[in-house]
Motif scaffolding. Structure first.
Motif, mmCIF file in Angstrom:
data_model
loop_
_atom_site.group_PDB
_atom_site.id
_atom_site.type_symbol
_atom_site.label_atom_id
_atom_site.label_comp_id
_atom_site.label_asym_id
_atom_site.label_seq_id
_atom_site.Cartn_x
_atom_site.Cartn_y
_atom_site.Cartn_z
ATOM 1 N N ASN A 1 33.678 28.431 43.360
ATOM 2 C CA ASN A 1 34.704 28.985 42.439
ATOM 3 C C ASN A 1 34.812 30.697 42.742
ATOM 4 N N THR A 2 34.096 31.175 43.831
ATOM 5 C CA THR A 2 34.016 32.633 43.697
ATOM 6 C C THR A 2 34.376 32.845 45.372
ATOM 7 N N ARG A 3 34.999 31.766 46.096
ATOM 8 C CA ARG A 3 35.423 31.950 47.244
ATOM 9 C C ARG A 3 37.285 31.713 47.713
ATOM 10 N N GLU A 4 37.390 32.457 48.243
ATOM 11 C CA GLU A 4 38.964 32.221 48.442
ATOM 12 C C GLU A 4 39.559 30.811 48.621
ATOM 13 N N HIS A 5 40.649 30.218 48.049
ATOM 14 C CA HIS A 5 41.068 28.942 48.146
ATOM 15 C C HIS A 5 42.172 29.047 49.502
ATOM 16 N N ARG A 6 42.158 28.009 50.107
ATOM 17 C CA ARG A 6 42.971 27.912 51.342
ATOM 18 C C ARG A 6 44.492 27.717 50.868
ATOM 19 N N ARG B 1 43.618 32.977 46.868
ATOM 20 C CA ARG B 1 43.030 33.721 46.020
ATOM 21 C C ARG B 1 41.915 32.931 45.498
ATOM 22 N N ILE B 2 40.810 33.850 44.611
ATOM 23 C CA ILE B 2 39.678 33.395 44.065
ATOM 24 C C ILE B 2 40.122 32.551 43.136
ATOM 25 N N PRO B 3 39.518 31.267 42.843
ATOM 26 C CA PRO B 3 39.740 30.364 41.538
ATOM 27 C C PRO B 3 39.179 31.075 40.344
ATOM 28 N N ALA B 4 38.164 31.727 40.314
ATOM 29 C CA ALA B 4 37.501 32.532 39.153
ATOM 30 C C ALA B 4 38.411 33.601 38.570
ATOM 31 N N ALA B 5 39.095 34.062 39.417
ATOM 32 C CA ALA B 5 39.847 35.261 39.143
ATOM 33 C C ALA B 5 41.136 34.890 38.688
ATOM 34 N N MET B 6 41.786 33.757 39.160
ATOM 35 C CA MET B 6 42.886 33.102 38.695
ATOM 36 C C MET B 6 42.723 32.512 37.415
ATOM 37 N N LEU B 7 41.537 31.895 37.028
ATOM 38 C CA LEU B 7 40.957 31.483 35.874
ATOM 39 C C LEU B 7 41.226 32.653 34.541
#
Length: 505
Positions: A273-278, A282-288
């Motif tokens: 959850n702290t690496r960029e989604h392809r 964006r980083i899932p934790a940041a989008m959360l």
């Protein structure tokens, strides 16, 4: 057949000379070839188009198409070849395979299923699915995987089974991890959600309806074979299994306990959850952090109706009662409230105990069915406990004199136990005597003498001194060699004779 470049050279030569033969000389080909390409250009037909050749399978194409359509594109080429041979086909199986491949491609082209991308909005959808977890102690586990469709935030929770209480507890933990509950929850048509189908309409499980009403969510089941809506969580299950289940490809060793698997799940979530989604870049934790603003609040207390009966753990004994039998729980739950339920039937029946803490409901113990009067106890729930056996006493000094005696050593402890067991009188006086002898003769010798007295049951007054003196006496040993013998001599008799002669009158 001429290439495109050669055809252009032929036409260019003709445009310069306006003669078939002159253009043929310039292009290096026959004037008939020049005439053919010029005529094709004048007629507006594609030039250099390959001429279709007759094939040995052309006569049997209607039958091949019939077989492909009848089997919905699943018939094998070798099976079709045998049918064609029975109809008089004389070609090879290779020819049949080529014809089958062309017919199948044409059949599938008109039946391709078109998928439209699923566009989600923040706070809308939470999907969950299950994967086979690793075996711990020969018992299989389950990986509960949840996926927020908009932020791509993934949650992995280790479970011991896929029953409704376990699934509800996992969903409650998901809500508390992401900081809220979404509008919809999407999953498969399992018995925990759908009990049956009537005319293709799923009938919801009453427990699921009660759970959804409590948290203010709507539980839906996905359409069969719909990767556009549920493909994301299925891919998340695949990634979680590839990382968490021990395999040769990930170099993971076997888990020693269920707690180790839970820790591995936590580390996996922190990493993925702290690496960029392809897809989103964006980083899932940041989008959360953006999506959590669209989630609604989770009740402070978990939905406990399906967790079982509520029980309060006593403040000094980590045991709870369920159906007239007692079951142990971890000692840190003393004074806490837990929920107890039974799962399964017959020999496989289990009693599951759940505790609801700040992080949500967590299964803390699982026992086999116990009988009244025979409690089910897990030794790990009693850390530092020493079993007390009747007759096996541990001497503890209560006075200074007792402390001095026990400090002599293990022999003193053994002497005290044995002397007390046979009812020896005046034990305190004899203990004081042993302490005094230890100061004179040494602690080691007195401790050895006390051990000997305990073994042989000598607890009378003076026995300790006697044993100590016997152990300290010098014993002269005799050994035979080349110069001496062990045979008794006559020296003693000679002395008696000498004395007798001296006393005569």
């Amino acid at each position: 057949m001429k290439s495109d470049g050669e055809i252009m050279e032929i036409l260019e030569a003709y445009d310069l000379t306006k003669s078939f033969r002159a253009a043929a000389v310039l292009a290096g080909c026959s004037h008939h070839t020049v005439a053919k390409h010029v005529a094709a250009r004048e007629a507006g037909k594609p030039m250099a188009e390959p001429v279709a050749r007759e094939k040995i399978t052309d006569e049997y194409l209607p039958k091949i198409e019939e077989l492909v359509d009848k089997t919905r594109g699943r018939i094998r080429a070798d099976v079709a070849h045998q049918k064609l041979v029975g109809m008089g086909f004389e070609g090879s199986e290779r020819s049949t395979r080529r014809a089958m491949a062309q017919v199948k491609d044409a059949w599938k082209l008109g039946r391709v299923r078109v998928h439209r991308p699923w566009v989600t909005e923040p706070g809308g959808w939470l999907q969950y699915d299950f994967g086979d977890g690793p075996s711990i102690g020969g018992v299989k586990t389950v990986l509960f995987v949840a996926w927020l469709a908009w932020s791509r935030f993934r949650i992995v929770i280790a479970l011991r089974d896929r029953t409704a209480p376990s699934v509800f507890a996992a969903l409650d933990r998901c809500f508390r991890i992401i900081g809220g509950a979404p509008v919809y929850i999407l999953t498969d048509n399992e018995k925990t959600v759908t009990v049956s189908h009537v005319a293709g309409v799923p009938v919801r499980n009453l427990q699921t309806v009660d759970f959804a009403r409590y948290y203010g969510v709507t539980v839906l089941t996905c359409q069969p074979a719909d990767p556009a809506s549920k493909g994301g969580v299925e891919n998340a299950v695949k990634v979680a299994k590839a990382d968490l289940v021990p395999k040769d490809t990930n170099l993971r060793t076997e888990y020693g306990s269920f707690a180790e698997l839970e820790q591995a799940c936590q580390e996996f979530m922190a990493h993925i959850n702290t690496r960029e989604h392809r897809s989103t870049k964006r980083i899932p934790a940041a989008m959360l952090t953006e999506e959590v603003l669209r989630l609604h609040r989770v009740p402070a207390d978990a939905h406990t109706v399906s967790f079982g009966l509520a029980r309060t753990v006593p403040p000094n004994t980590p045991m709870v009662t369920f159906n007239n039998a007692m079951y142990s729980v971890p000692s840190h739950l003393l004074g806490q409230r837990v929920f107890v339920r039974s799962h399964g039937t017959g020999p496989d029946e289990k009693v599951v105990i759940v505790h609801h803490g700040p992080a949500g409901p967590v299964e803390v113990a699982r026992h086999g069915r116990a009988r009244p009067g025979s409690p089910a106890i897990n030794d790990e729930h009693f850390p530092g406990y020493l079993e007390k056996i009747p007759g096996d006493y541990t001497p503890r000094a209560r006075t200074g004199a007792e402390a001095e005696f026990l400090a002599i050593g293990g022999g003193a402890v053994a002497w005290l136990k044995e002397a007390a067991a046979v009812g020896t009188s005046r034990i305190n006086v004899k203990m004081a005597e042993a302490v005094s002898l230890a100061k004179i003769a040494g602690v080691i010798d007195v401790d050895r003498a006390l051990g000997t007295a305990a073994i042989h049951g000598r607890f009378a007054h003076g026995d300790l001194s006697s044993i100590l003196q016997a152990g300290r006496a010098n014993i002269t040993t005799h050994a035979a060699n080349e110069d001496t013998s062990l045979t008794q001599g006559t020296g003693a008799w000679a002395a008696i004779t000498t004395i007798s002669n001296e006393v005569k009158p």
